[in-house]
Motif scaffolding. Sequence first.
Motif, mmCIF file in Angstrom:
data_model
loop_
_atom_site.group_PDB
_atom_site.id
_atom_site.type_symbol
_atom_site.label_atom_id
_atom_site.label_comp_id
_atom_site.label_asym_id
_atom_site.label_seq_id
_atom_site.Cartn_x
_atom_site.Cartn_y
_atom_site.Cartn_z
ATOM 1 N N HIS A 24 0.561 -1.637 -0.074
ATOM 2 C CA HIS A 24 -0.385 -0.123 0.213
ATOM 3 C C HIS A 24 1.190 1.405 -0.045
ATOM 4 N N GLN A 26 1.312 5.602 0.678
ATOM 5 C CA GLN A 26 -0.164 6.130 0.868
ATOM 6 C C GLN A 26 -0.349 7.453 0.544
ATOM 7 N N ASP A 27 -0.107 7.564 -0.500
ATOM 8 C CA ASP A 27 -0.165 8.615 -1.019
ATOM 9 C C ASP A 27 -1.166 8.781 -2.847
#
Length: 105
Positions: A24, A26-27
């Motif tokens: 994953h 984040q941004d």
Amino acid sequence: MYAIVEINGQQFKAEEGKKLFVNHMQDAEAGKTVEFDRVLLVDNNGAVTVGAPTVEGAKVVVEVVNPLVKGDKVIVFKMKRRKDYRKKQGHRTHFTEVEVKQVIA
């Protein structure tokens, strides 16, 4: 043509048009273009270039398809017999789905 690229601490084989499920980010936003320059190996129709540690000037351009994909559920069950001890935990790993648009070498 393909490249071995390091994304978020893991290595992936990137080919144009291929979809990858990476750890994953984040941004990440859907439709956003991201470039990764940690290319470890490039194979250009049989001409293999190995980096030490990375290949100079090589990068992989990907587009974020889905910023959050949940993986399969994993159940962790611990038990000690005759001790009345049972513990059940579960989790789902989060991924980001990306599509490789271009391999530049």
